[in-house]
Design a protein around this motif. Structure first.
Motif, PDB file in Angstrom:
ATOM      1  N   ASP A  26     -72.311 -38.828   6.916  1.00  0.00           N
ATOM      2  CA  ASP A  26     -71.924 -39.842   7.903  1.00  0.00           C
ATOM      3  C   ASP A  26     -71.551 -39.199   9.237  1.00  0.00           C
ATOM      4  OD1 ASP A  26     -72.350 -41.791   6.019  1.00  0.00           O
ATOM      5  OD2 ASP A  26     -70.221 -42.122   5.560  1.00  0.00           O
ATOM      6  N   TRP A  27     -70.815 -38.086   9.172  1.00  0.00           N
ATOM      7  CA  TRP A  27     -70.423 -37.380  10.401  1.00  0.00           C
ATOM      8  C   TRP A  27     -71.658 -36.869  11.144  1.00  0.00           C
ATOM      9  CZ3 TRP A  27     -66.461 -36.590  13.615  1.00  0.00           C
ATOM     10  CH2 TRP A  27     -66.527 -35.518  14.509  1.00  0.00           C
ATOM     11  N   ALA A  28     -72.580 -36.266  10.413  1.00  0.00           N
ATOM     12  CA  ALA A  28     -73.794 -35.744  11.044  1.00  0.00           C
ATOM     13  C   ALA A  28     -74.607 -36.874  11.672  1.00  0.00           C
ATOM     14  CB  ALA A  28     -74.633 -34.987  10.018  1.00  0.00           C
ATOM     15  N   SER A  29     -74.829 -37.951  10.923  1.00  0.00           N
ATOM     16  CA  SER A  29     -75.677 -39.034  11.424  1.00  0.00           C
ATOM     17  C   SER A  29     -75.086 -39.704  12.655  1.00  0.00           C
ATOM     18  CB  SER A  29     -75.915 -40.069  10.325  1.00  0.00           C
ATOM     19  OG  SER A  29     -74.710 -40.709   9.941  1.00  0.00           O
ATOM     20  N   ALA A  30     -73.767 -39.704  12.762  1.00  0.00           N
ATOM     21  CA  ALA A  30     -73.116 -40.293  13.933  1.00  0.00           C
ATOM     22  C   ALA A  30     -73.378 -39.488  15.199  1.00  0.00           C
ATOM     23  CB  ALA A  30     -71.605 -40.401  13.695  1.00  0.00           C
ATOM     24  N   HIS A  31     -73.827 -38.236  15.032  1.00  0.00           N
ATOM     25  CA  HIS A  31     -74.098 -37.375  16.177  1.00  0.00           C
ATOM     26  C   HIS A  31     -75.588 -37.046  16.294  1.00  0.00           C
ATOM     27  CE1 HIS A  31     -69.782 -36.837  15.408  1.00  0.00           C
ATOM     28  NE2 HIS A  31     -69.695 -36.632  16.708  1.00  0.00           N
ATOM     29  N   MET A  32     -76.435 -37.896  15.730  1.00  0.00           N
ATOM     30  CA  MET A  32     -77.882 -37.682  15.778  1.00  0.00           C
ATOM     31  C   MET A  32     -78.580 -38.957  16.273  1.00  0.00           C
ATOM     32  SD  MET A  32     -78.237 -35.465  12.219  1.00  0.00           S
ATOM     33  CE  MET A  32     -79.691 -34.499  12.652  1.00  0.00           C
ATOM     34  N   PRO A  33     -78.384 -39.298  17.538  1.00  0.00           N
ATOM     35  CA  PRO A  33     -78.907 -40.574  18.060  1.00  0.00           C
ATOM     36  C   PRO A  33     -80.423 -40.655  18.087  1.00  0.00           C
ATOM     37  CG  PRO A  33     -78.023 -39.215  19.835  1.00  0.00           C
ATOM     38  CD  PRO A  33     -77.592 -38.581  18.555  1.00  0.00           C
ATOM     39  N   VAL A  34     -81.102 -39.534  18.294  1.00  0.00           N
ATOM     40  CA  VAL A  34     -82.571 -39.568  18.333  1.00  0.00           C
ATOM     41  C   VAL A  34     -83.111 -39.898  16.946  1.00  0.00           C
ATOM     42  CG1 VAL A  34     -84.665 -38.275  18.853  1.00  0.00           C
ATOM     43  CG2 VAL A  34     -82.607 -37.907  20.237  1.00  0.00           C
ATOM     44  N   LEU A  35     -82.565 -39.250  15.941  1.00  0.00           N
ATOM     45  CA  LEU A  35     -83.004 -39.517  14.576  1.00  0.00           C
ATOM     46  C   LEU A  35     -82.632 -40.934  14.149  1.00  0.00           C
ATOM     47  CD1 LEU A  35     -84.603 -37.834  12.605  1.00  0.00           C
ATOM     48  CD2 LEU A  35     -82.476 -37.073  11.556  1.00  0.00           C
ATOM     49  N   ASN A  36     -81.504 -41.432  14.626  1.00  0.00           N
ATOM     50  CA  ASN A  36     -81.137 -42.824  14.348  1.00  0.00           C
ATOM     51  C   ASN A  36     -82.183 -43.789  14.903  1.00  0.00           C
ATOM     52  OD1 ASN A  36     -78.734 -42.260  13.013  1.00  0.00           O
ATOM     53  ND2 ASN A  36     -77.531 -42.244  14.890  1.00  0.00           N
ATOM     54  N   ARG A  37     -82.666 -43.489  16.086  1.00  0.00           N
ATOM     55  CA  ARG A  37     -83.681 -44.344  16.719  1.00  0.00           C
ATOM     56  C   ARG A  37     -84.983 -44.329  15.917  1.00  0.00           C
ATOM     57  NH1 ARG A  37     -84.867 -44.461  23.181  1.00  0.00           N
ATOM     58  NH2 ARG A  37     -86.746 -45.733  23.163  1.00  0.00           N
ATOM     59  N   ILE A  38     -85.360 -43.142  15.446  1.00  0.00           N
ATOM     60  CA  ILE A  38     -86.582 -43.028  14.648  1.00  0.00           C
ATOM     61  C   ILE A  38     -86.405 -43.718  13.298  1.00  0.00           C
ATOM     62  CG2 ILE A  38     -88.051 -41.354  13.444  1.00  0.00           C
ATOM     63  CD1 ILE A  38     -87.555 -39.498  15.873  1.00  0.00           C
ATOM     64  N   LYS A  39     -85.217 -43.626  12.732  1.00  0.00           N
ATOM     65  CA  LYS A  39     -84.941 -44.301  11.465  1.00  0.00           C
ATOM     66  C   LYS A  39     -85.155 -45.809  11.608  1.00  0.00           C
ATOM     67  CE  LYS A  39     -81.319 -44.765   7.906  1.00  0.00           C
ATOM     68  NZ  LYS A  39     -80.862 -46.144   8.041  1.00  0.00           N
ATOM     69  N   ALA A  40     -84.693 -46.363  12.701  1.00  0.00           N
ATOM     70  CA  ALA A  40     -84.868 -47.801  12.932  1.00  0.00           C
ATOM     71  C   ALA A  40     -86.355 -48.156  13.034  1.00  0.00           C
ATOM     72  CB  ALA A  40     -84.129 -48.214  14.205  1.00  0.00           C
ATOM     73  N   GLN A  41     -87.132 -47.302  13.693  1.00  0.00           N
ATOM     74  CA  GLN A  41     -88.577 -47.527  13.787  1.00  0.00           C
ATOM     75  C   GLN A  41     -89.228 -47.454  12.410  1.00  0.00           C
ATOM     76  OE1 GLN A  41     -90.186 -44.700  16.555  1.00  0.00           O
ATOM     77  NE2 GLN A  41     -89.255 -45.669  18.345  1.00  0.00           N
ATOM     78  N   PHE A  42     -88.839 -46.450  11.637  1.00  0.00           N
ATOM     79  CA  PHE A  42     -89.425 -46.263  10.309  1.00  0.00           C
ATOM     80  C   PHE A  42     -89.112 -47.442   9.383  1.00  0.00           C
ATOM     81  CE2 PHE A  42     -89.945 -41.337  10.054  1.00  0.00           C
ATOM     82  CZ  PHE A  42     -90.872 -41.406  11.074  1.00  0.00           C
ATOM     83  N   GLU A  43     -87.903 -47.965   9.495  1.00  0.00           N
ATOM     84  CA  GLU A  43     -87.523 -49.092   8.647  1.00  0.00           C
ATOM     85  C   GLU A  43     -88.431 -50.297   8.911  1.00  0.00           C
ATOM     86  OE1 GLU A  43     -82.726 -48.266   7.972  1.00  0.00           O
ATOM     87  OE2 GLU A  43     -83.429 -49.369   9.750  1.00  0.00           O
ATOM     88  N   THR A  44     -88.846 -50.452  10.168  1.00  0.00           N
ATOM     89  CA  THR A  44     -89.730 -51.564  10.530  1.00  0.00           C
ATOM     90  C   THR A  44     -91.184 -51.273  10.191  1.00  0.00           C
ATOM     91  OG1 THR A  44     -88.253 -52.205  12.341  1.00  0.00           O
ATOM     92  CG2 THR A  44     -90.534 -53.001  12.437  1.00  0.00           C
TER      93      THR A  44
END
Length: 423
Positions: A26-44
């Motif tokens: 959770d700590w790591a993901s909170a500091h990985m905004p680019v990967l968060n953006r890609i995750k949202a794309q992948f989910e769709t």
């Protein structure tokens, strides 16, 4: 894959460690905004729906989040570690709870380590993310029965790419691999700033000794070596660089560092950090002239840069004096210290690169995996670079996450640059 199936198939140390692992992820993901953006794309988009992905990377929190991003894209994911001492058991447990199959544990025997790699491959992956080339090497050398399903993959490291290119040169590579390490957003930031900071994080937390005023010898002035030397200078060290490449040696000299052969540097070094990707960088001839108290560490992929067998042969006493520090005493009374068994000091004795750095690297991994899945038939069985547009997109996503804007060319400027008659 359901969480229950992942639990049944996984080989880990203790599922009860999961709560601490979830906090780390959770700590790591909170500091990985680019990967968060890609995750949202992948989910769709679900680019990996119905596919199996095998991952071998240093298995800690940031890697775990990449695995979750790939899973969010519809994949069935199996993951293992790429180094015996960098795996974090609590992170492994958390991933299993999240429905990812894990074959990894901290400090397995060499035999166990290889077996865990093989178990990962036995999930019959369609796509691979590799670190150091172990998965790909085993597939081609020992488990060719599993080759048929593999569409391609992505490689994380310099060491792995060297192995892949050797396979390609020999006509042995059977599927395309994307050289993620050679992307701008990987080596300019991950190798330089990531390795530079995390190597010293590992050394400092392990030794608890001052660096200022001491002599640091950095073996290799590639992008990792540049980062290690830069950070050593920032800590107040006198920095010496050793090199085999004349161009890189001149660069190190002009960056303000002393340059000399290891045979000379060995006489004056207090800290040694090897980052060459090659073997036998520090050997018996160097131990014979080293100062008492010299501290030896490695930030290259394999534990072969500091020659441990030759030091063991010279030692009359070997003992562990502190976690991740082994002391070797020679007959003349001199004592040398090897950190983290000569393995990657930033991961075996630390937490690896900062999350914000790995955000870009793992964004490249995720996008490269999608690229190779989309284009594997056209690419063929060879090593290819990350397409520049993907590299630049990661950089733009990073800038946007930082709230930074940049200029763009006007139509007139583009025409000027494209013309040989205008001036």
């Amino acid at each position: 894959m359901s969480s229950n199936n992942a639990k049944e198939r996984s080989v880990i140390t203790d599922l009860g460690l999961a709560p601490e692992g979830h906090l780390k992820i959770d700590w790591a993901s909170a500091h990985m905004p680019v990967l968060n953006r890609i995750k949202a794309q992948f989910e769709t988009e679900q680019p990996f729906k119905g596919l199996k992905v095998a991952i071998s990377l240093h298995l800690e929190a940031k890697t775990a989040y990449l695995a979750k991003v790939v899973k969010a894209g519809g994949a069935e994911v199996a993951i293992t570690g790429s180094n015996p001492l960098s795996t974090q058991d609590d992170v492994c447990a958390a991933l299993v709870e999240d429905g990812i199959t894990v074959f990894a544990k901290y400090n397995p025997s060499p035999e166990e380590y290889k077996e865990l790699l093989i178990k990962t491959l036995e999930t019959a992956p369609d796509l691979i993310i590799d670190d150091g080339g172990d998965l790909v090497s085993i597939l081609h050398a020992e488990r060719q029965d599993l080759l048929a399903n593999v569409r391609g993959g992505a490689e994380e490291t310099t060491t792995g790419i060297l192995r892949l290119k050797a396979m390609e040169k020999d006509g042995q590579l059977k599927f395309p691999m994307v050289a993620v390490n050679d992307a701008f957003c990987k080596y300019l930031f991950d190798n330089r700033y990531g390795t530079g900071q995390s190597a010293w994080d590992g050394i400092n937390r392990t030794t608890n000794l001052v660096v200022a005023g001491k002599t640091v010898v950095v073996a290799g002035y590639g992008w990792c070596g540049k980062g290690v030397a830069m950070r050593a200078k920032g800590l107040g060290a006198n920095v010496v660089v050793t090199e085999i490449d004349a161009i890189k040696a001149v660069e190190a000299y002009m960056d303000g560092f002393h340059v000399m052969p290891m045979s000379e540097a060995a006489k004056i070094g207090d800290f040694f950090v090897t980052v060459t990707g090659n073997r036998d960088v520090i050997t018996g001839e160097h131990y014979k002239v080293m100062k008492d108290g010299a501290i030896l560490s490695n930030a290259g992929h394999f534990d072969v840069e500091v020659n441990k067998p030759e030091l063991e042969a010279l030692a009359v006493s070997i003992r562990t004096v502190r976690r991740n520090i082994v002391e070797y005493q020679l007959a003349d009374g001199r004592k040398f210290y090897i950190l983290a068994e000569g393995r990657l000091v930033n991961l075996a004795a630390g937490d690896g690169h900062p999350a914000e750095i790995m955000d870009m690297t793992f964004a490249l991994q995720a996008m490269s995996l999608k690229y190779v899945n989309d284009e594997y038939k056209e690419i063929g069985s060879k090593v290819v670079n990350v397409p520049y547009e993907l590299d630049e997109q990661v950089a733009r996503f990073k800038l946007e996450s930082l709230g930074i804007g940049i200029d763009s060319l006007s139509a007139e400027q583009k025409a000027y640059l494209d013309s040989w008659t205008e001036h």
